[in-house]
Design an enzyme around this catalytic site. Structure first.
Site, PDB file in Angstrom:
ATOM      1  N   TYR A 138     -17.245   0.645  11.818  1.00 19.58           N
ATOM      2  CA  TYR A 138     -18.668   0.346  11.658  1.00 19.58           C
ATOM      3  C   TYR A 138     -18.890  -0.695  10.567  1.00 19.58           C
ATOM      4  O   TYR A 138     -20.010  -0.823  10.037  1.00 19.58           O
ATOM      5  CB  TYR A 138     -19.447   1.600  11.264  1.00 19.58           C
ATOM      6  CG  TYR A 138     -19.652   2.660  12.327  1.00 19.58           C
ATOM      7  CD1 TYR A 138     -18.778   2.830  13.386  1.00 19.58           C
ATOM      8  CD2 TYR A 138     -20.740   3.519  12.244  1.00 19.58           C
ATOM      9  CE1 TYR A 138     -18.969   3.823  14.325  1.00 19.58           C
ATOM     10  CE2 TYR A 138     -20.946   4.516  13.184  1.00 19.58           C
ATOM     11  CZ  TYR A 138     -20.048   4.659  14.224  1.00 19.58           C
ATOM     12  OH  TYR A 138     -20.254   5.656  15.150  1.00 19.58           O
ATOM     13  N   LYS A 188      -4.978   6.592  14.714  1.00 15.41           N
ATOM     14  CA  LYS A 188      -4.394   6.180  16.000  1.00 15.41           C
ATOM     15  C   LYS A 188      -3.326   5.132  15.645  1.00 15.41           C
ATOM     16  O   LYS A 188      -3.391   3.971  16.060  1.00 15.41           O
ATOM     17  CB  LYS A 188      -5.494   5.605  16.913  1.00 15.41           C
ATOM     18  CG  LYS A 188      -5.036   5.283  18.323  1.00 15.41           C
ATOM     19  CD  LYS A 188      -4.689   6.521  19.148  1.00 15.41           C
ATOM     20  CE  LYS A 188      -4.135   6.122  20.520  1.00 15.41           C
ATOM     21  NZ  LYS A 188      -3.558   7.265  21.255  1.00 15.41           N
ATOM     22  N   ASP A 221      -6.425  11.273  19.843  1.00  9.98           N
ATOM     23  CA  ASP A 221      -6.453  11.879  21.181  1.00  9.98           C
ATOM     24  C   ASP A 221      -5.878  13.294  21.132  1.00  9.98           C
ATOM     25  O   ASP A 221      -6.435  14.231  21.721  1.00  9.98           O
ATOM     26  CB  ASP A 221      -5.719  11.012  22.214  1.00  9.98           C
ATOM     27  CG  ASP A 221      -4.430  10.407  21.680  1.00  9.98           C
ATOM     28  OD1 ASP A 221      -4.206  10.423  20.451  1.00  9.98           O
ATOM     29  OD2 ASP A 221      -3.614   9.918  22.490  1.00  9.98           O
ATOM     30  N   ASP A 245     -16.941  10.485  13.857  1.00  7.88           N
ATOM     31  CA  ASP A 245     -18.256  10.599  14.505  1.00  7.88           C
ATOM     32  C   ASP A 245     -18.089  11.244  15.879  1.00  7.88           C
ATOM     33  O   ASP A 245     -18.799  12.193  16.243  1.00  7.88           O
ATOM     34  CB  ASP A 245     -18.888   9.208  14.628  1.00  7.88           C
ATOM     35  CG  ASP A 245     -20.319   9.275  15.154  1.00  7.88           C
ATOM     36  OD1 ASP A 245     -20.989  10.299  14.917  1.00  7.88           O
ATOM     37  OD2 ASP A 245     -20.769   8.317  15.805  1.00  7.88           O
ATOM     38  N   ASP A 249     -19.158  15.318  17.260  1.00  5.70           N
ATOM     39  CA  ASP A 249     -19.972  15.672  18.434  1.00  5.70           C
ATOM     40  C   ASP A 249     -19.225  16.728  19.253  1.00  5.70           C
ATOM     41  O   ASP A 249     -19.830  17.680  19.760  1.00  5.70           O
ATOM     42  CB  ASP A 249     -20.248  14.438  19.308  1.00  5.70           C
ATOM     43  CG  ASP A 249     -21.600  13.798  18.975  1.00  5.70           C
ATOM     44  OD1 ASP A 249     -22.001  13.853  17.795  1.00  5.70           O
ATOM     45  OD2 ASP A 249     -22.249  13.256  19.890  1.00  5.70           O
TER      46      ASP A 249
HETATM   47  N1  GGG Z   1     -29.452  12.195  12.810  1.00  4.99           N
HETATM   48  C1  GGG Z   1     -29.501  10.818  12.727  1.00  4.99           C
HETATM   49  C2  GGG Z   1     -29.200  10.164  14.030  1.00  4.99           C
HETATM   50  O1  GGG Z   1     -30.070   9.645  14.674  1.00  4.99           O
HETATM   51  N2  GGG Z   1     -27.943  10.251  14.454  1.00  4.99           N
HETATM   52  C3  GGG Z   1     -27.509   9.686  15.681  1.00  4.99           C
HETATM   53  C4  GGG Z   1     -26.570   8.547  15.543  1.00  4.99           C
HETATM   54  O2  GGG Z   1     -26.263   7.897  16.508  1.00  4.99           O
HETATM   55  N3  GGG Z   1     -26.058   8.317  14.371  1.00  4.99           N
HETATM   56  C5  GGG Z   1     -25.115   7.310  14.149  1.00  4.99           C
HETATM   57  C6  GGG Z   1     -24.044   7.714  13.252  1.00  4.99           C
HETATM   58  O3  GGG Z   1     -24.053   8.808  12.702  1.00  4.99           O
HETATM   59  O4  GGG Z   1     -23.138   6.906  13.060  1.00  4.99           O
END
Ligand code: GGG
Length: 354
Positions: A138, A188, A221, A245, A249
């Site tokens: 990022y 990785k 992975d 990130d 999830d």
């Molecule tokens: N809770 C903040 C939000 O909108 N998160 C969603 C998102 O895509 N965040 C990007 C990240 O955490 O890099």
């Protein structure tokens, strides 16, 4: 003297606007008369972008710098406003300019919640992700050339600096030291032969200062698969911006809902405000229906209180969330219930009182 905190509130987009007011109420109830909180609502969002052409004003970061903390809901209003505009116009500049170097993301199966993994309970799913938060994939290094032609090229480079990787990895070791003394470093390194072996080198170097912490190095992975097949193997995990990130999830899914995990974006300089937010995004599909799960936002509020030096209030919120999950009577649809966002908030407030 009574402590007093000034908190900037950026509810943002979609369900952010529904869950943040609930989080504020719970934070206020938990703190009681131990301290005062001055909330300052900032309307920075996709609506603000439609009106002004930017996600926040030019002096937005100067304004934010004066607060003790930032409480953020969600950003994103696709397809009307492209996701890279909303993210790069608000959340990512705050993370980068305020040097919010780590993103702390606990992943825990709450009591009473049935996760998707057969035979895995709360004792098996209890991990803490430390996400590198300002560079890596990022970093924003790259560009597009020959735009709109058949020779168009897009380059997006990852950036790993020794200074940053070392402090993030050290932060993770410190967490492991006070938990189960195990750290999983996720890379990785087989395919990305520069940045990721560099990350491994730094982990090896820093590990010499933590002889009591066992380190496992995993490819991303394999880590994704192991989180499903053997989640109990994870205590603290550290990974790059993108990998952690994605894996958190997955962690949200292991918890039973992405509405549950919180995150704390911690400033390297303690005089700069840190930012607290749920992991989930703006969820346009359910926005405006009053059915979003506020528990991740409430938990993020607890992390904020802990960071501000109010650990008792933070612990109280966690206990209230666990009571609501154990009782199982007032849960939103994502957790198999039929309660509204407001009803879950009221249940947490009631549990705080009990
Ligand atoms: N809770 C903040 C939000 O909108 N998160 C969603 C998102 O895509 N965040 C990007 C990240 O955490 O890099």
């Amino acid at each position: 003297m009574l402590a007093s905190y000034r908190v900037a509130v950026i509810a943002g987009d979609g369900i952010g606007k529904e869950v943040i007011p609930i989080g504020q109420k719970v934070v206020e109830a938990a703190i009681g008369d131990r301290a005062t909180i001055e909330w300052v609502a900032l309307p920075w969002s996709s609506d603000y972008y439609r009106e002004h052409g930017t996600m926040m004003p030019d002096d937005g970061l100067v304004q934010l710098r004066t607060f003790d903390a930032i409480y953020l809901g969600a950003v994103g209003d696709p397809p009307d406003v492209p996701d890279h505009i909303t993210l790069w116009g608000l959340l990512l500049p705050i993370r980068k300019q305020f040097d919010l170097h780590v993103n702390v993301r606990p992943i825990r199966l709450f009591p009473g919640i049935t996760g998707p993994l057969r035979d895995k309970g709360p004792a098996d799913i209890d991990m803490l992700f430390i996400r590198e938060n300002t560079e890596g994939e990022y970093a924003g290094a790259g560009g597009r050339v020959h735009t709109g032609t058949e020779h168009e090229v897009a380059i997006q480079s990852s950036v790993f600096s020794r200074f940053n990787v070392e402090r993030v990895v050290r932060y993770a070791f410190e967490q492991a030291k006070v938990r189960r003394k195990h750290l999983t470093s996720i890379t990785k390194s087989n395919a990305m032969q520069y940045g990721m072996p560099f990350w491994d080198d730094v982990v090896n170097e820093v590990s010499r200062d933590y002889p009591d912490v066992e380190v496992t190095s995993m490819l991303v992975d394999a880590a994704a698969a192991a989180m499903i097949t053997k989640p109990e193997a994870f205590d603290v995990a550290v990974g790059s911006n993108l990998f952690a990130d994605i894996l958190t999830d997955l962690g949200g899914a292991l918890m039973g809902s992405l509405g549950l995990p919180p995150s704390a974006n911690i400033a390297a300089d303690p005089t700069v405000p840190s930012l607290f937010e749920p992991v989930h995004g703006s969820a346009p599909d359910i926005a405006g229906k009053g059915i979003a799960n506020p528990m991740g936002t409430i938990w993020a509020g607890a992390m904020m209180l802990d960071h501000l030096g109010e650990p008792d209030a933070a612990r109280g919120i966690l206990a209230a969330l666990e009571k609501v999950s154990s009782d199982g009577n007032v849960l939103t649809g994502d957790l198999g219930g039929s309660a509204t966002t407001i009803e879950v908030g009221e249940a947490v407030l009631k549990a705080l009182d009990s």
